[in-house]
Design a protein around this motif. Sequence first.
Motif, PDB file in Angstrom:
ATOM      1  N   HIS A  75       0.546   0.172 -11.145  1.00  8.07           N
ATOM      2  CA  HIS A  75      -0.440   0.503 -10.115  1.00  8.07           C
ATOM      3  C   HIS A  75      -1.128   1.813 -10.479  1.00  8.07           C
ATOM      4  CE1 HIS A  75       0.744  -2.380  -6.874  1.00  8.07           C
ATOM      5  NE2 HIS A  75       1.855  -2.406  -7.603  1.00  8.07           N
ATOM      6  N   THR A  76      -2.349   1.966  -9.984  1.00  6.45           N
ATOM      7  CA  THR A  76      -3.076   3.227 -10.118  1.00  6.45           C
ATOM      8  C   THR A  76      -3.631   3.622  -8.756  1.00  6.45           C
ATOM      9  OG1 THR A  76      -5.059   1.993 -10.749  1.00  6.45           O
ATOM     10  CG2 THR A  76      -3.705   2.876 -12.535  1.00  6.45           C
TER      11      THR A  76
ATOM     12  N   ASP B 200      -6.595   4.856  -8.094  1.00  8.18           N
ATOM     13  CA  ASP B 200      -7.983   4.385  -8.000  1.00  8.18           C
ATOM     14  C   ASP B 200      -8.126   3.077  -8.771  1.00  8.18           C
ATOM     15  OD1 ASP B 200      -8.907   6.725  -6.594  1.00  8.18           O
ATOM     16  OD2 ASP B 200      -8.757   7.801  -8.510  1.00  8.18           O
TER      17      ASP B 200
ATOM     18  N   LYS C  78      -6.573  -1.763  -8.533  1.00 10.79           N
ATOM     19  CA  LYS C  78      -5.489  -0.779  -8.489  1.00 10.79           C
ATOM     20  C   LYS C  78      -4.165  -1.377  -8.964  1.00 10.79           C
ATOM     21  CE  LYS C  78      -7.409   1.914  -4.656  1.00 10.79           C
ATOM     22  NZ  LYS C  78      -7.136   2.439  -3.280  1.00 10.79           N
TER      23      LYS C  78
ATOM     24  N   ASP D 263     -11.680   4.595 -14.730  1.00 11.94           N
ATOM     25  CA  ASP D 263     -12.118   4.365 -13.349  1.00 11.94           C
ATOM     26  C   ASP D 263     -13.640   4.237 -13.295  1.00 11.94           C
ATOM     27  OD1 ASP D 263     -13.257   6.918 -13.350  1.00 11.94           O
ATOM     28  OD2 ASP D 263     -11.627   7.827 -12.208  1.00 11.94           O
TER      29      ASP D 263
END
Length: 508
Positions: free
Chosen positions: A49-50, A52, A78, A100
């Motif tokens: 997961h991120t 953003d 995300k 991003d």
Amino acid sequence: MITTREDNQKSLTATYKKEVESTKNTLDTPYVKVNPYETSPLSALVIFHTDDAVKVTYTVVGKTKNTSISNSVKGYSKTRQIPVVGLYSGANTVKITTTDKNGKKATKSLSVKTTTSLPKYIKDSKPTIKNTNKSKMVIGKNKLTLLVRSTKESFAVDGDGVVRWYSTLWNQHLMENIHNGHFLFLTKNKQSDMMYNDLLETDYLGRVYKEYSFGTKTTTNETGAAKAETTIIHHDITELPNHNLLVTVNDGSKKYVEDTVVEISHKTGKVVRVLNLKNILPAAMYKEYKSKKRADGKLDWFHNNAVDYVKKDHSILLSSRHQDLMMKINWKTQQIKWIYSGKKKSTWPKAYRKYLLTPTKGTAVTGGQHGLYQLSQSKSGNIENVLIFDNNIAVTNGDKKTSGKYSQGVQFKINQKKKTITQTWAYGKTLGKQNFSYIIDYTQKLGTDNYLMDYGFVDGGNKSNIVEVDQNKQIFNLTVSNPASKAYVYRAYRVAVYPSNYTFSVYK
């Protein structure tokens, strides 16, 4: 259709769903599972997961120039489920880059360790290369040379001849890409079975999305002892625009084999259309066919080893090894469109002569050919270009003067209106008898000028030789030993291990 293998994998997919839904897996500490579906040891699933939404690119770092394997994941998200294919046996470095929407990048270098022990029938194949120029090979960012065998494990190698993918499931003849980036894979229920009658829709991670089972009939011989029925699907399969499957099959005839094509519904697994070649061609071809019967007592008069669907005119191309014949048939009406064969025109019944193609000067008469498929067709539909592998063995109607002296890949231009056929490219004659291949084999066109040829049965079947040429100059030459009976390279393909139409998701 059945769901046995899908059901067996449900618990694995459920585990990965939990990891996708957990926020503890980050780019710095991702979840990594090698061999996620337990049949593809040189693959992995990476989940993270991120904060953003990001887009992702990643690379399995190659050990030499032009052996890295890269992929880009579409869109911003995300949550990422990344299928990693093309790992080496042993230690690997996988570099992941996220970007991003503002262009800000982050990177992670993962150390991924896979099994260091290849299966016996792959290790004993001992892939070796020569005459290789990787800069001229058509390998893109993530293409490998896939070796589809007649039995045992199929596998894929990079430009160095190093194994970068294999399945632990035994495979026979069929690995065919379909519309969603998955592929069709013919295997067995268990390795001890005699027959390959399980057809899987799967991917390079080994996940099974659909399974067709064609049963396991048993017959008895003259002593009353049980013996297995032959494999029902044999040489080739292709997907129709409606996603149904067009398959070369043995139809259960008591006397004849390998002369039937069926259409199988992708929704129900049932046969919805049948083409029996005995209803299309002259009866004398099968009634008067001169050949020793097979061990099961049946006559293999046609031996259909290829089927290709032509969308433009709703037709199929077929290749008959034992009649040294190529033909095109309208799939809807089952009417013949053309036939190419060394059989003299005067020996055909008059009703068939209007379909026969006349070769122009210098055009090869094929013998025992394999892997016929269409490359292109003109807007009018009159001109089409096709490609084959010409084994050049005169079984019944081939060229007896050249038979057995060489084998070659051949491209033809066919004028359907004038009923002519012209050879426009060929490679293999200069290799002579050392590359004569009595059975199997395939030719694949790669881009504009490159061709990949599988000489699958050289040295009496002890070896397979896969050659890529730029027009007529070798730029890749791979030799593998065939370490077991019938473990020949039936076909070789250059394939993208991350097809452009493929997305992995535990929710699909």
